[in-house]
Structures are given as C-alpha cells and as structure tokens.
Scaffold this motif. Structure first.
Motif, mmCIF file in Angstrom:
data_model
loop_
_atom_site.group_PDB
_atom_site.id
_atom_site.type_symbol
_atom_site.label_atom_id
_atom_site.label_comp_id
_atom_site.label_asym_id
_atom_site.label_seq_id
_atom_site.Cartn_x
_atom_site.Cartn_y
_atom_site.Cartn_z
ATOM 1 N N SER B 178 0.826 -1.208 0.000
ATOM 2 C CA SER B 178 0.000 0.000 0.000
ATOM 3 C C SER B 178 0.861 1.258 0.000
ATOM 4 C CB SER B 178 -0.928 -0.001 1.213
ATOM 5 O OG SER B 178 -0.153 0.160 2.398
ATOM 6 N N GLY B 179 2.029 1.185 -0.606
ATOM 7 C CA GLY B 179 2.833 2.384 -0.781
ATOM 8 C C GLY B 179 2.247 3.213 -1.913
ATOM 9 N N PRO B 180 2.978 4.220 -2.373
ATOM 10 C CA PRO B 180 2.446 5.075 -3.439
ATOM 11 C C PRO B 180 1.961 4.297 -4.664
ATOM 12 C CG PRO B 180 4.427 6.044 -2.525
ATOM 13 C CD PRO B 180 4.274 4.707 -1.875
ATOM 14 N N ALA B 181 2.731 3.330 -5.119
ATOM 15 C CA ALA B 181 2.306 2.581 -6.314
ATOM 16 C C ALA B 181 1.029 1.803 -6.039
ATOM 17 C CB ALA B 181 3.414 1.640 -6.766
ATOM 18 N N GLY B 182 0.980 1.135 -4.907
ATOM 19 C CA GLY B 182 -0.183 0.317 -4.574
ATOM 20 C C GLY B 182 -1.435 1.147 -4.373
ATOM 21 N N LEU B 183 -1.304 2.256 -3.660
ATOM 22 C CA LEU B 183 -2.478 3.097 -3.419
ATOM 23 C C LEU B 183 -2.952 3.740 -4.711
ATOM 24 C CD1 LEU B 183 -1.685 4.801 0.010
ATOM 25 C CD2 LEU B 183 -3.436 3.089 -0.488
ATOM 26 N N SER B 184 -2.003 4.133 -5.539
ATOM 27 C CA SER B 184 -2.369 4.706 -6.839
ATOM 28 C C SER B 184 -3.157 3.686 -7.653
ATOM 29 C CB SER B 184 -1.073 5.125 -7.542
ATOM 30 O OG SER B 184 -1.346 5.616 -8.812
ATOM 31 N N ALA B 185 -2.696 2.443 -7.652
ATOM 32 C CA ALA B 185 -3.420 1.395 -8.377
ATOM 33 C C ALA B 185 -4.798 1.178 -7.774
ATOM 34 C CB ALA B 185 -2.609 0.099 -8.343
ATOM 35 N N ALA B 186 -4.866 1.183 -6.452
ATOM 36 C CA ALA B 186 -6.148 0.924 -5.789
ATOM 37 C C ALA B 186 -7.178 1.991 -6.138
ATOM 38 C CB ALA B 186 -5.940 0.854 -4.276
ATOM 39 N N ALA B 454 9.313 -2.016 -6.769
ATOM 40 C CA ALA B 454 9.413 -3.453 -7.020
ATOM 41 C C ALA B 454 9.744 -3.724 -8.486
ATOM 42 C CB ALA B 454 8.097 -4.150 -6.659
ATOM 43 N N ASN B 455 9.450 -2.766 -9.313
ATOM 44 C CA ASN B 455 9.708 -2.900 -10.742
ATOM 45 C C ASN B 455 10.980 -2.158 -11.141
ATOM 46 O OD1 ASN B 455 8.917 -3.971 -13.206
ATOM 47 N ND2 ASN B 455 7.763 -2.126 -13.801
ATOM 48 N N GLY B 456 11.750 -1.705 -10.169
ATOM 49 C CA GLY B 456 12.964 -0.957 -10.465
ATOM 50 C C GLY B 456 12.715 0.517 -10.728
ATOM 51 N N GLU B 457 11.483 0.967 -10.464
ATOM 52 C CA GLU B 457 11.163 2.386 -10.635
ATOM 53 C C GLU B 457 11.343 3.072 -9.276
ATOM 54 O OE1 GLU B 457 10.336 4.627 -13.222
ATOM 55 O OE2 GLU B 457 10.747 5.804 -11.399
ATOM 56 N N PHE B 458 12.481 3.792 -9.135
ATOM 57 C CA PHE B 458 12.823 4.307 -7.809
ATOM 58 C C PHE B 458 12.438 5.766 -7.605
ATOM 59 C CE2 PHE B 458 14.409 0.482 -6.392
ATOM 60 C CZ PHE B 458 15.453 -0.038 -7.153
ATOM 61 N N THR B 459 11.684 6.365 -8.519
ATOM 62 C CA THR B 459 11.208 7.727 -8.256
ATOM 63 C C THR B 459 9.751 7.659 -7.833
ATOM 64 O OG1 THR B 459 10.351 8.206 -10.464
ATOM 65 C CG2 THR B 459 12.717 8.580 -10.084
ATOM 66 N N LEU B 460 9.333 8.628 -7.035
ATOM 67 C CA LEU B 460 7.965 8.659 -6.533
ATOM 68 C C LEU B 460 6.989 8.896 -7.669
ATOM 69 C CD1 LEU B 460 5.900 8.681 -4.257
ATOM 70 C CD2 LEU B 460 6.446 11.105 -3.885
ATOM 71 N N PRO B 484 8.545 15.473 -10.733
ATOM 72 C CA PRO B 484 9.405 14.553 -11.471
ATOM 73 C C PRO B 484 10.845 14.683 -10.986
ATOM 74 C CG PRO B 484 8.701 16.391 -12.857
ATOM 75 C CD PRO B 484 8.028 16.568 -11.544
ATOM 76 N N GLU B 485 11.561 13.594 -10.949
ATOM 77 C CA GLU B 485 12.965 13.625 -10.550
ATOM 78 C C GLU B 485 13.714 12.601 -11.382
ATOM 79 O OE1 GLU B 485 11.223 11.711 -6.430
ATOM 80 O OE2 GLU B 485 13.391 11.867 -6.642
ATOM 81 N N ALA B 486 14.993 12.809 -11.475
ATOM 82 C CA ALA B 486 15.847 11.833 -12.156
ATOM 83 C C ALA B 486 16.044 10.644 -11.223
ATOM 84 C CB ALA B 486 17.184 12.469 -12.489
ATOM 85 N N PRO B 487 16.159 9.437 -11.780
ATOM 86 C CA PRO B 487 16.409 8.286 -10.911
ATOM 87 C C PRO B 487 17.719 8.467 -10.152
ATOM 88 C CG PRO B 487 16.216 7.603 -13.227
ATOM 89 C CD PRO B 487 16.127 9.083 -13.198
ATOM 90 N N PRO B 488 17.763 7.991 -8.892
ATOM 91 C CA PRO B 488 18.996 8.166 -8.112
ATOM 92 C C PRO B 488 20.137 7.379 -8.752
ATOM 93 C CG PRO B 488 17.443 6.724 -6.946
ATOM 94 C CD PRO B 488 16.737 7.235 -8.151
ATOM 95 N N LYS B 489 21.319 7.960 -8.735
ATOM 96 C CA LYS B 489 22.482 7.306 -9.324
ATOM 97 C C LYS B 489 23.168 6.428 -8.295
ATOM 98 C CE LYS B 489 24.494 10.066 -13.031
ATOM 99 N NZ LYS B 489 23.523 10.839 -13.687
#
Lengths: 197, 988
Positions: B178-186, B454-460, B484-489
């Motif tokens: 239920s993090g950002p990705a999960g809540l967004s999907a819900a 979980a899919n390797g997408e590390f930006t919010l 929007p942000e650049a993925p962390p290096k």
C-alpha cells in the motif's frame, strides 16, 4: 409411534443457551425432520426422467447446480442425471409413487435420515461459511437458487442459497452433524451468533 | 538522571503521543507510544544492544525498520504465548508487553558464548563438516552440545491458547503493498467496480509515503495517504487488509495471506482468532511490494549503531526517533543523502556523509552544505570503533588520506533491491540491470503486473504513474502527481576492502557469514549459488537473505570472474516471512483435529460412559462398564453373555450401499467373486470383493430386497473406498449398465442382536410377525413395521451365534435400541462393544481387516469356494496367476498357546524353533499372526494367522516370535474356527 430424533438432539439446546446473541449477524437453525430422496437417471434416460419428474412433482428440472421449487419442496440438480428432492412434508408416499413412476428409467433412494440440514442466515453468514468452503459465495456467483456439492472443511456437503437475506442451507452426512455444527458455531461466534431451536 | 525516551523528537511522527504505553525489555521497564514498534520504542529509549549474533555472539543492535530485520530478534511475550525470533521492527507494542533478548547467557551485556569470537578462525563456514568426526562414539555428546548452541529463541513448552481461522476469499484484483504505487493502483481500480483487495504487512497503510518526506498531489505524502484511504473506504468493492502479509503465490491465482488480527493486543477478544489464514483466489495481481535497501559490506558493519540508511530516516520521520546525535552516512548512491538531510533537519548535532563515489550530484552537495552537513567524497569506511558505534575511520580511495570522526550511528546504503519474492514464486523471471545494479522483473506472467520500486522504478512520480497505469483503461491524466525527478544514481560496490587483517565484513548478518566465508566456499569449489547458500548458510536465516542474497552472489561473481547474471539466484519459497504453525492448523486442533463421525446411538453410549475407540473418523464404544467393573471384567462378561444369553451391539459404522436398477444383478455378479445369480429375493449372502489383481479387497453381505434392488454391506474401514470404486465402475468402466450405487450408511441405524435367546427377543419386539426359523431362516430377510417406522431384519451372524441385524431409519435408532433393551430385559440382554465383538469373531474364525490386509487371496482365507469357476468377476483373471494359485502359500489357521495361558502377540512371525528365532541372521519365516485375543468363553487365548501349508499341519507346534518385544510363544496349529465349527449354534 417412534419420533424422529435429530443427530443434533443433544447439542442444540446447550449451544442455543450459550449463544443467544442480541446483535447476532449469524443465525443457525436445524431443518428437521426433512424428507430427502435421491433420484438417479441412467445414461440414456436423463430427458425421460426430467419429464417424469416434472409430471409427478410439477417442478421443472433446474440447470446444473441449481434448484427449482421452494423450502416446502425443492428439486436440486446436483450431478449429471442426479437430483435430490428435499422437502418438509413427509414423502414416504412420494418415494414409492416416484419409484413406480420412474421404474426402468431411474432409481430412487430415501436418504431422509442420512443427512442433517443446517440453515445459516444473517449478514455474516457467507463470511462464516467462507471459513470452511472454497466456493465464491458472492451473490453474483452463487445466487439464490444455487445448490451444489462441495466441501465443508474435509466433509462433503451440499450447499444451497435459499434466499437473498441471505439464507444458506448445508446438508451433510448425519454422522458428521455434530462436528460440523460445533465447527460452524465456533466460526460464527466472532460475528455474533444466535441459535434457534 | 536520563530523561525518559531521550531519543524521542519533541514533535512529528505518526505515533500517538496521547497514548503512552509501558512495556518491558530484559526486565527493565520502558515507555513508548501507540504506533511504536518495539524497535522504534527501544531506540527512542536509547537502547543500543538488542541481541547476540547466531554463531559468534557478537553484540547487535537494531539494523532496519522492516521485515528484513536480521538482528533485532526478540523473545516476545511470556508463558504460553511466548514467540521466539520475533522481529522487533514489526512487533507493535501494547500495554504490559514483556520481551527479552535471545541467544545470550547469562545476560545480553555479558554473554559467555562471545568467547566464540576468539575461536572464529576455527569456525568458518562449514566448519561442522570437518569437525566432530572423531571419536565416532562421542557423536551423541557433540550433537547435544551443538543442539544447545544452535538456534536463537526458545520455543514455548505450553499449548498455544489462541485460535486461528481460515478464510477462503475471491477477488478480481489483489494489490500487494500500500505504498504510493499500490495506493495509486487501488484508486484507479476502485472506480472500475471490480472487487479489489489491498494488502499490506504493516499496521499502517501507506508504505514509503509514511516515512519519506515527499509531496503527492501538492500535499504531504502522509496526508495524501489519509485522504486516499478515506476515499477507498467508501467503495464497497474494495477491501483493505492491514497487518496482512501476502505470504505465498501458488497456481491459478491462489495466494495466501497471513492477517495478524490480534497480535498487537494483549490477547484476542473473545471468539476472535489471533490470526487469519486467507486463501485468496484472484484473477489478477499487482505487485507493489517496494524494495529493500542493500547494505554495504565493510569491516565491522554489524556493530550496534550501524543501520540501514532508510531505516534511520524511517525512525526519524515516521516514529519521531533520532537514534543518535552524531551521525555518519556511508553510501554508494544518491538516495542515502535523504537520511543525512532528514537527520540534520530533525536536529542532529552533526552529520557527515562518506560517499564512496568520486562524483556526486552538485544539487546534493549544495543542499548538504546549506544544512551544515560535511561531505567526504571518494572514500571508504575503514574501521568502526567501539563495542557500539563510537567513531569511524575513513580512508580516501585515491590518496589514502585518513581521518576519524565521532558518531553514534553509522547509516549506510549500498542501493536497493526490488522485492520480487512473490513474482519468483509465480515463475516470473528476473534480469540484472547494470544501471540500477540490481535484479528487476523481466518476464512476468500474464495475470501479474509489477509497479513502483518493485519494478525498479525508484522515483515517486514514476511509482505513482506505474501503479495507476497498471489498471487498464486508466487515463494517465488522472494519476496522482509528484515532482518529477531523475532516478537516483548508484555505483556498483559489492565489498569494501579491509584495512589490515582485523575486522569482519559481514554479508549475511543473521547467520554470521562474512566475505571470507564466501572466499572459502569458492576455494573449496562450492561456487554455484545453490552451493554457496548451503555451504555458507548465506540466506538461510529467518530473513531468507533479504539483506544478503544480492551482495553474496555479487561477491561470488567477482571471485568467479563472471558477470553477476552468470551466477544466478536461488529460489524464493513461501512463506515470505515466518508464520506461526498454529495458523496452518487453523481450527483442526484438539478434538477437531480430525472430524468425528458419530452413530445414531452415540449419545446413548456416552451416557453409559462407555470408553470409546476411534475407527477412522467413527467413535465406537469398546465396552460398557457396570458399577465397580474393570475393563477386563466388562468385556469378558459381554463375551459370555452373547454366547449364553443375548447381546446387542451398534454396528452402524459398517458401510451400506443401495444398488438398484434393471442391471443391478449384472453389476453384483461382476463385483463379487462368488455367485449371486442364484440369490433369491428376500435372501442374503456373504460375498468377497476382489481387487483387479485377484487380492481380496473387502468382504460383506449382499441382501436382495427385490429383483432389482440390493443392499450390500462393507467393512467400516473400506466403506468410502468401496463406494468410490463402485461409482467409478458405473461411471467409467460400465456406463451402459442401468444401475446406481448410493451410500446409505448414514440412512440406517443398524444393530446386531446375537445369542441363543436372540429369537425370543425379536419375537417380543415384533409380536405380529412370524420370526420362526421357518419364516426367517439363517440368511433370510424380514420387512416389518414398528411404531410407524420400517424395520428390515437380516438374519446373519458375525459372532457365530444365532443373530439378527436390524436396520431402521437413523432418526429412529435410539427408539428401537431402547425398545430392544426393554424386550430383552428379562432375558438378560447385554449391550456389548467392539472389544467383545472382536473376541467373538475371532472365536468364530471370521476374517476381518487384519486378514484382509491387501496380500491375501480367497484361498489363503480358506474361502477358495467363493472364487467361482468360469470367471466373469473383477479379479478373476489375475487370480489365476501361478503365484496366487501356489498351494504352499500361507493359509488361514487357528493358533493356541501350548501352555494354555500366554497371550500370543499379533504380528508375531511363525518360525520353526525358538533357537532359530533368536539366532542372528536370516530366519525362515513360515507365516505370521494376524490377530489375537484372550477368550472368556473358551478360557484360553486364541489367535488367527497364516502358515505355509497350514491346512496339512493341524496339531503341529511352531513358535510365534516377536523379537522386538522379546516374546517367543510356543503355539499349536488348530482349525481356525474355535467355536461351533458345524454351525449348529448359528442355524439354531
């Protein structure tokens, strides 16, 4: 005259004292005594049997895993060419009459004493049954008029949805009646339970 | 005096400061707040030392803030609810909670087994494969010592008092996390009307939105979470599951979920289960399971105070706990800088970032400068000082420049690993991403989507978008928004070299596996990832390697001089985190462990206080004890009563099958080996059912009620098996037969009325009926009516006495039983149980389950005549095989002890002499004892068995040998029918 003694004769009263819940979201009652006849057609006589049943009972034969009729008398299509006729009225005369009508095209076996019938109703009745049964009990998937062979835990049962209240009916071997009853009661307790005698 | 909760920040966090909670750890009392985990509360109280490591007993502290915790394993609660190895990071505190540390003696501060560290050179990975070998006879001593040293917590010794429940559930879509990705999907899924289940293992939903200081839709992320949950709660088609771990993925969308209903309470409310095991069948699944931070591998990276960087900021942001005033942050990536910023803004005195990379993003450096954070680039940590972290030594990678800084907390980050366990369990495949330096989902089964970290997408922003897009039909415009942000290096860094030879570089912190252990495994040729795991135990702890697997296999890849994908990964298996055993048992404990099946007379047996025995699921009375009677006296009385007067036994457990139809007689002829074509209506006959291979499967009786109607009986044990078999034959083998077999075992209550006076009792029961031997001869059937109920009387005998079995609708059973007792009262009618029933049938030489053991033919049983000539029945052909026709096969005999009193043990082997029986080596076995009993009626023990050439050896003596119990009984071979061999008693 001998009176019919239910398999739950020694359990119901005590349980109904323990669980006389006011805010009960599950209500359990036994349907007893019932008349239950199992009618089985032969491989080539299914249509003839269906017609004969309709003529004898006035009940159309329902589609697979459904029943026709009502709580007085219902005809359940529980397997290909197999039906259970379940009713509150004594059907002893029925059994013999039906056997003669179906002579040569189907067999009739009286299993009225061999099953215990429990009725479960209330807002949390489906949730309670779902603790022990893997079927999808959503009203869209298991609607009123459904009747099917499935399992209660490890025990074979025939599960039916009698109405939209919702009211479910469980039929199990009488030998397992007390086990099923105790298990059901324990499972329903967390929702608030009343047992009617 | 130190103030309470010295590390608690004065404001912030999602804890409820209005609800303080008192709990205990190692006998000391502490206070925390509602919303604290045990870990956050202990950290708030400045507790640094939490446990001792598995092998070396090194001091350990809290390492993470989640289920990946390898160190803070606590003995939670006491008494019958105590639970070992519980992660302090997941346990919610409640008032009165008692906890203690594990794996230390006598105390956490002073643990004697820490001496293991001195011998660590002798205890590398796999040392136990090379030690404890000699001398061999000391092995059991070694084993006891090893057993005592192994393990961490203590298992409870009392029964689990809690209930556990199953639930079978169904949905269209399961969202895991239920993090950002999960809540967004819900949010997107709720609007589609499909049934949605959203499950999260934590008490609070929101995932990283609760511990990262981010903005979503222009508000603080935690506020967005609250608003989203309120919205979702308004949808009837959405079910939110908190404290629920999706523990495993199975076939066809079956998923198991462990819902911790009451673990956060002192005890579950009445009738409420402690935990629920949900078996959820879902059409589709979105894995929004986030990722787990990966450690850096440097010397002494396990000391109390060394923590994962994201954990430190979780404690700051979510729990308002600053674990130390002076922090160092060691990293190879951009993400860890958040910890530095959060710590400084929360009031840390000093924060130093040690970045292993030569280059860092200027934005990060300038922000650090603004906050007064020191940044040291292109450097490693070379040493961690103190028993708990006091200071760290830093060494420049390029110039070797050294410095030392004081700190209490060393937060570190080696990157992030997507949490892919459930995907792997669903046969999804992973690939190694060189840019992200981690494994990401590659091929995903069609019913699964992966979204967010979980899919390797590390930006919010990316996580929110992916969650939203995972719902088909979602318009991208309506996704929740973040900057929007650049993925962390990140720069790959699998291990940091040691300065000198001292210091251990831990890869698997829970199992005490170091870099040196991996090098050893490589040297000893355990180089595949599967061997690496098992030889070093890397990844085999309760954390299943959540913080160690990737580092471990990357180090092995380096040693093998191969790219990481070449080493591969081990298999993830359910459960994702440890599960209480009680959960799998569910309600099947105690008297519900197996279903109990009761006859119609059960209540009566219980009222007589008859000791009961289990026969499969059935309960049957063994005997009926009269006042002051011993068990032995009771069954002996019953045994004699049946032979001399009359007895009554409940035989309701026997299988009864109704076989009807125009072709029923054809079916009967095929399934039994003896001839039933001549069975007249109103008669019954004993029959044998063979297996296809000619071996006897079951025996019973066939009663012909009408031309087309039969009722057959089976043994109790085989009732279900025979029923299934007959149905199979009618549905598959001979579907053209117009015949059905319907079980009526439960329909009838059935009793056996047996003894010389049985006919008199029957006559009193049914005075209007002719029950003379002419009207009702042996093997005859009578249909009667009694008190409005149908009764069928079958004249047959299991005991060998004149006997009748009465069948009546089960609801009338008790009434009939009571009436029979009344009718027989003057004649001395005696209810009897299974004990006496067994004695009687052995006296009569009746074969039963002990003789129909799956190895015997009709001829073996002395029933060759029942295998009719001409075949036409199941088993006929294969019965003709030479080996089954061999006259030397062991056949049924009776046995009596030569001394007239020693009971012969069933299962004994029949051999020629005692001397032979006791000699070592192979002894010629001539047969065996199948059943045995003392006999009150005969006054001496008897037995049945099988003996080679037995029919020709009557009168001879052999030894019944039972070496296991050191019993050697001299026995004489006799005819197997001990009572009434001419059947005069039987036929009257």
């Amino acid at each position: 005259m001998f009176a019919r003694r239910s398999a739950l004769a020694s359990s119901l009263h005590g349980a109904s004292q323990r669980f006389a819940g006011l805010a009960a979201k599950v209500v359990i009652a036994e349907r007893h005594p019932l008349s239950i006849l199992q009618v089985s057609a032969f491989a080539t006589t299914i249509p003839d049997t269906e017609q004969a049943l309709f003529n004898a009972l006035g009940l159309p034969v329902a589609a697979a895993n459904q029943f026709s009729g009502d709580s007085q008398l219902s005809l359940r299509s529980i397997a290909p060419g197999v039906w259970q006729l379940v009713g509150e009225v004594s059907h002893t005369a029925h059994a013999e009459q039906l056997r003669q009508t179906l002579q040569g095209i189907a067999t009739v076996v009286d299993i009225s004493h061999g099953r215990t019938a429990l009725q479960i109703s209330g807002l949390c009745s489906a949730k309670t049954i779902a603790k022990f049964c893997g079927l999808d009990l959503d009203p869209a998937k298991f609607s009123t008029g459904s009747s099917t062979q499935t399992r209660f835990g490890h025990i074979a049962m025939t599960l039916s949805r009698l109405d939209d209240a919702p009211t479910f009916e469980i039929l199990v071997f009488r030998g397992y009646a007390q086990h099923v009853f105790e298990t059901l009661v324990e499972g329903a307790a967390e929702f608030g339970l009343r047992i009617e005698q | 005096m130190t103030r309470a909760q010295p590390n608690r920040l004065p404001q912030g966090g999602l804890i409820n400061r209005d609800q303080p909670i008192n709990f205990m750890f190692d006998g000391k009392s502490y206070q925390g707040y509602l919303g604290d985990t045990l870990a956050s509360a202990l950290l708030a109280n400045g507790v640094k030392l939490i446990g001792r490591s598995f092998k070396y007993h090194r001091r350990r502290g809290i390492y993470s803030a989640g289920p990946e915790e390898p160190n803070a394993l606590i003995q939670l609660r006491t008494g019958n609810r105590t639970e070992p190895n519980t992660r302090a990071t997941m346990a919610e505190i409640f008032e009165g909670l008692q906890t203690s540390s594990q794996n230390r003696w006598p105390s956490l501060a002073l643990d004697w087994r820490a001496i293991n560290q001195k011998f660590s050179a002798l205890m590398p990975a796999g040392f136990y494969y090379k030690t404890f070998m000699w001398p061999a006879k000391f092995w059991m001593f070694y084993e006891k010592q090893i057993r005592r040293a192994a393990g961490l917590g203590k298992a409870p010794l009392e029964s689990d008092p809690d209930r556990y429940a199953f639930e079978y559930a169904h949905c269209d879509l399961l969202i895991v996390g239920s993090g950002p990705a999960g809540l967004s999907a819900a949010l997107a899924a709720a609007k589609t009307g499909q049934t949605v289940v959203l499950a999260d293992e934590r008490a609070e939903l929101g995932g990283s939105a609760l511990w990262e200081r981010n903005q979503i839709d222009n508000m603080p992320a935690s506020s967005w979470v609250q608003q989203t949950l309120a919205t979702l709660s308004g949808y009837a088609n959405v079910r939110l599951l908190r404290r629920s771990t999706v523990s495993g993925c199975y076939d066809h969308g079956m998923v198991t979920i462990v819902e911790r209903v009451a673990d956060h309470l002192a005890q579950p409310p009445e009738h409420t289960p402690r935990q629920r095991f949900i078996h959820l069948r879902t059409q589709r699944m979105i894995l929004a399971t986030g990722s787990i931070e990966r450690p850096l591998v440097f010397a002494d990276n396990d000391k109390p105070g060394v923590m994962l960087a994201s954990a430190v900021r979780t404690y700051i942001n979510q729990y308002a706990v600053l674990p130390g005033k002076q922090l160092a942050v060691f990293t190879n990536n951009d993400d860890a800088y958040r910890t530095a910023f959060d710590a400084k803004e929360a009031g840390a005195e000093s924060v130093t970032v040690i970045d292993a990379r030569a280059q860092t993003k200027p934005e990060l450096l300038s922000r650090a400068q603004q906050l007064g954070i020191t940044c040291i680039g292109n450097s490693f940590i070379s040493k961690v000082h103190g028993n708990t972290v006091q200071a760290v030594s830093i060494i420049g990678r390029a110039n070797g420049a050294q410095q030392k800084i004081a700190c209490e907390v060393l937060a570190h980050s080696g990157g992030w690993n997507p949490t892919v366990h459930l995907l792997s369990q669903s046969a999804g495949k992973l690939r190694f991403d060189e840019t992200l330096t981690t494994f990401v989902p590659d091929t995903v089964p069609s019913h699964i989507s992966v979204a967010g970290a979980a899919n390797g997408e590390f930006t919010l922003a990316g996580a929110l978008s992916q969650g939203h897009q995972a719902i088909s039909g979602s318009s991208p415009d309506s996704a929740p928004l973040a900057n929007p942000e650049a993925p962390p290096k990140i720069e790959a860094l699998w291990q940091i070299p040691k300065a000198g030879s001292l210091g251990k570089r831990f890869v698997d912190i829970q199992d005490d596996v170091t870099v040196e252990d991996i090098e050893l495994a490589h040297r000893e040729n355990f180089r595949s990832v599967e061997h690496l795991k098992r030889y070093t135990t890397l990844g085999m702890g309760t954390d299943q390697g959540k913080t160690s697997n990737v580092n471990g296999l990357a180090i092995m890849a380096t040693l093998r001089n191969e790219p990481i994908p070449g080493v591969g990964t081990t298999t993830f298996r359910p459960p994702y985190t440890p599960v209480a055993l009680g959960l799998f048992a569910g309600t099947e404990t105690g008297k519900h462990q197996t279903p109990i099946r009761r006859t119609a007379l059960h209540d009566w047996h219980v009222e007589q206080q008859a000791p009961m025995t289990s026969v499969g699921h059935w309960l049957r009375p063994k005997t009926y004890l009269r006042a002051g009677e011993t068990y032995d006296a009771a069954w002996r009385r019953e045994n004699i009563a049946v032979r001399e007067t009359v007895g009554l036994v409940d035989v309701g457990t026997l299988g009864k099958i109704d076989i009807q139809g125009p072709d029923a007689h054809i079916f009967i002829q095929r399934i039994y080996s003896n001839n039933f074509a001549t069975l007249a209506v109103g008669k019954l006959r004993y029959g044998l059912m063979l297996r296809e291979d000619g071996i006897v499967m079951d025996d019973g009786t066939v009663a012909r009620l009408s031309h087309e109607h039969f009722v057959i009986s089976t043994t109790t044990a085989n009732a279900g098996k025979v029923q299934s078999y007959l149905e199979w034959l009618l549905q598959v083998a001979w579907p053209e037969l117009r015949c059905h077999a319907v079980s009526v075992t439960e329909q009838f209550a059935q009793f056996a009325l047996a003894g010389p006076k049985s006919r008199e009792v029957l006559a009193r029961l049914l005075p209007e009926y002719d029950v003379s031997d002419t009207a009702l001869p042996h093997l005859g059937i009578l249909h009667a009516q009694l008190e409005g109920a149908d009764v069928i009387v079958f004249r047959m005998s299991y005991s060998g006495e004149r006997a009748y079995e009465l069948a009546i609708g089960a609801d009338f059973g008790r009434a009939l039983w009571t009436r029979l007792l009344e009718c027989g009262a003057e004649l001395g009618i005696t209810p009897y149980g299974t004990e006496a029933m067994g004695v009687l049938r052995i006296e009569k030489g009746h074969v039963a389950g002990s003789e129909l053991d799956g190895r015997t033919t009709p001829a073996d049983l002395g029933l060759a005549k029942l295998a009719r000539q001409g075949g036409g029945y199941i088993g006929a052909q294969l019965l003709q095989r030479q080996a089954l026709q061999d006259p030397r096969r062991p056949c049924l005999v009776g046995l009596v002890p030569v001394d007239g009193k020693t009971v012969i043990r069933a299962g004994s082997q029949l051999v020629a002499s005692e001397l032979e029986a006791k000699s070592p080596g192979v002894v010629a076995k001539q047969g065996f004892v199948s059943c045995s009993t003392p006999s009150a009626f005969l006054g001496h023990p008897i037995a049945l068995g099988f003996l080679e050439n037995g029919h020709a050896r009557l009168g001879q003596e052999v030894i019944a040998a039972s070496p296991l119990s050191s019993e050697f009984v001299r026995v004489r071979i006799v005819h197997p029918v001990f009572v009434d061999p001419d059947n005069t008693r039987l036929k009257g």
